[in-house]
Design a protein around this motif. Sequence first.
Motif, PDB file in Angstrom:
ATOM      1  N   UNK B 367       0.820  -1.216   0.000  1.00  0.00           N
ATOM      2  CA  UNK B 367       0.000   0.000   0.000  1.00  0.00           C
ATOM      3  C   UNK B 367       0.853   1.265   0.000  1.00  0.00           C
ATOM      4  N   UNK B 368       2.063   1.135  -0.481  1.00  0.00           N
ATOM      5  CA  UNK B 368       2.992   2.268  -0.467  1.00  0.00           C
ATOM      6  C   UNK B 368       2.474   3.448  -1.294  1.00  0.00           C
ATOM      7  N   UNK B 369       1.751   3.136  -2.394  1.00  0.00           N
ATOM      8  CA  UNK B 369       1.258   4.204  -3.270  1.00  0.00           C
ATOM      9  C   UNK B 369       0.297   5.115  -2.501  1.00  0.00           C
ATOM     10  N   UNK B 370      -0.562   4.482  -1.740  1.00  0.00           N
ATOM     11  CA  UNK B 370      -1.487   5.220  -0.889  1.00  0.00           C
ATOM     12  C   UNK B 370      -0.699   6.051   0.140  1.00  0.00           C
ATOM     13  N   UNK B 392       0.584  -7.986   5.950  1.00  0.00           N
ATOM     14  CA  UNK B 392      -0.385  -8.441   4.956  1.00  0.00           C
ATOM     15  C   UNK B 392      -1.019  -7.234   4.237  1.00  0.00           C
ATOM     16  N   UNK B 393      -1.126  -7.273   2.912  1.00  0.00           N
ATOM     17  CA  UNK B 393      -1.808  -6.200   2.195  1.00  0.00           C
ATOM     18  C   UNK B 393      -3.306  -6.456   2.198  1.00  0.00           C
ATOM     19  N   UNK B 394      -4.068  -5.455   2.674  1.00  0.00           N
ATOM     20  CA  UNK B 394      -5.513  -5.668   2.766  1.00  0.00           C
ATOM     21  C   UNK B 394      -6.211  -5.153   1.505  1.00  0.00           C
ATOM     22  N   UNK B 395      -5.890  -3.893   1.147  1.00  0.00           N
ATOM     23  CA  UNK B 395      -6.559  -3.327  -0.020  1.00  0.00           C
ATOM     24  C   UNK B 395      -5.508  -2.779  -0.981  1.00  0.00           C
ATOM     25  N   UNK B 396      -5.331  -3.465  -2.069  1.00  0.00           N
ATOM     26  CA  UNK B 396      -4.270  -3.135  -3.024  1.00  0.00           C
ATOM     27  C   UNK B 396      -4.421  -1.728  -3.594  1.00  0.00           C
ATOM     28  N   UNK B 397      -5.656  -1.316  -3.877  1.00  0.00           N
ATOM     29  CA  UNK B 397      -5.822  -0.042  -4.594  1.00  0.00           C
ATOM     30  C   UNK B 397      -6.477   1.062  -3.761  1.00  0.00           C
TER      31      UNK B 397
END
Lengths: 217, 398
Positions: B367-370, B392-397
């Motif tokens: 989620x680095x972009x966020x 864990x990544x929860x929401x990719x976008x």
Amino acid sequence: MSNRTTQAAGVLVGLGLTAGGVALASLARRHANASRDSAPGYTARSGHGEFDVSGRTVTIRKPRTELFDFWRDFTNLVPVMENVESIEMLDKTSGRAAWTIKAPLGRTVRVETTIVSEEANELIAWRSVEGSEIEAEGRVMFKDAPGDRGTRVTLIVAYKPPAGAAGKAVAKLFLREPEVQTRHDLKRLKMLMETGEIATSAMRKENTRAAKQENAA
Amino acid sequence: MKALTWHGTKDVRVENVDDPEIINPRDAIIKVTSTAICGSDLHLYDGVIPGMKPGDVLGHEFMGEVIETGSGSTLKKGQRVVVPFTISCGGCFHCHVEQYSACENSNPAEKQDMSATLYGQPMSALFGYSHLTGGYSGGQAEYVRVPFSDVGPIVVPDHLDDDKVLFLSDILPTGWMAAENADIQPDDTVAVWGCGPVGLFAIQSAIVMGAAKVIAIDHYPHRLELAKKLGAEVIDFRGTDVREALMEMSGGLGVDAVIDAVGMEAHGFAVDNMIDIVKQKVGVGADRASALKQALLAVRFGGKVSIPGVYGGMTDKFPLGALMEKGLQIRSGQTHVQKYTKPLLEKIEDGTLDTTFLISHRLPLGEAVKGYKNFKQEQDTWTKVVLKPGMETISENA
Ligand SMILES: NC(=O)c1ccc[n+]([C@@H]2O[C@H](COP(=O)([O-])OP(=O)(O)OC[C@H]3O[C@@H](n4cnc5c(N)ncnc54)[C@H](O)[C@@H]3O)[C@@H](O)[C@H]2O)c1
Ligand SMILES: [Zn+2]
Ligand SMILES: [Zn+2]
């Protein structure tokens, strides 16, 4: 520059050891003419005839003797020099060496050099022997830097753009920007001596400068 | 491996890239456990730093576990280390005099020419920054190749969490050096522009060093609140005439020392800044230095100027006359991180310094972009983003 080296340089010119090439020794000196300044000759704005001359100094935090010994065995210079595939010492005493230089399209050019002047721990000067594909001269000088800063290493090289097809190809690769190359070579020498390795920002071995050069050849 | 890569202005992506490997003897490979987004990364994000290439892996504030070592490394597998953002060899003149960020050997020879032309001599290397500084892949990734691993990384004790020590990689030493560069004396009034991570740590350091009064300047209420909690008096530059306020708050003398913790992307609507914004946008590259210009006028005659904020090029209408006529002392530079890691780790251990208050968000690397978007757009409340590759990544976008 110490008086001793200045004198040594003067003697070299006197002996005519640079005749036929550029007077590298005189270029290394301060301008001889009293009306000029105290900068080394190779920093002059004017050209140096048919030769491409470049000179550079770096300070390396190592003793003069160590650096001199390292350079005197030319084979040590392979990893620091751009486009040099191998260097073979033909005769240790006279300093005769054969340099194999990479050229485009997987070709190589062989240049044989011999030491024309040497002062222990102070300077080494070499020149291509008659009949080489490239006419080249080089001179490296070692001087103590102030305090514990190590050694000031000055490298001056002169090339004569070669004739013939192979020569032209080499010129493109090798002689395009001799001063850039001198600068980079000295920087890599400094890295190797001060850190034991040559810096690369590659993530993987196949992406290092050395590996890419290997593949391009 | 997964890594955050740069592709252009405001275009960063989490992508799969090659794993790094040991190349030189003194290298080590670090498995990243925590890595932060820095104000300096925003300069890259905003496209105002030259020498970037699409695909460059960003990130220069990171720590993790040693998983592989070269023959010349002094680290051992399994050790937890924090890695300085400055890459320094330890053997050159500048490293010898502890000016680590000016190391002569870390920037590859063929990459030194650009900065040498700009600045007279070449820059040293930094992780995850421009090719001006070597183009080394950075720490916003699962793994990093760390050169000169016998000199840079500092081993941290297991009882100190990542959150407590991560900022030894950059912003804590940067805040500390900023205060040191302001040569703080006991009776000094010190003004700090910018209450981002660097400004806040500079405030904290100035107070530890015994400044009589620290005044913090920003326009974000939450950030100003954090400054207040650290013990600073605050000025909101939107509602207050900063120069007049500083004159009054320093008894009409002018402040003794000023710290510019803003850098080349200063906010504000001063005329010179608006002109500079336009120039930066059209790519003629003038640095927006409105905070620094203000600082030079606010500081007293014979005062001290410390500039941790990053600038890359030139600026217009610089108050050179004030600099000379007032007899100011200026100290600046990328932080000599290796000089400060050990003493500052001690100050963390003994409780003198706490850095955890700064972290507002912890996100998985995915989620680095966020993280970038919000650190840029929601500056008030997104004070510091820490990315955790292991989370864990929860929401990719999102
Ligand atoms: N010298 C170094 O080694 C080093 C290391 C890390 C960061 N930096 C630099 O330090 C600077 C700050 O970093 P950060 O992570 O704190 O960034 P940040 O972007 O989080 O914080 C900057 C702050 O400055 C404030 N600001 C903007 N314009 C202002 C103005 N005119 N007056 C007062 N405040 C203003 C912003 O509101 C913001 O809160 C950046 O330029 C960064 O590149 C330097
Ligand atoms: Zn940073
Ligand atoms: Zn160094």
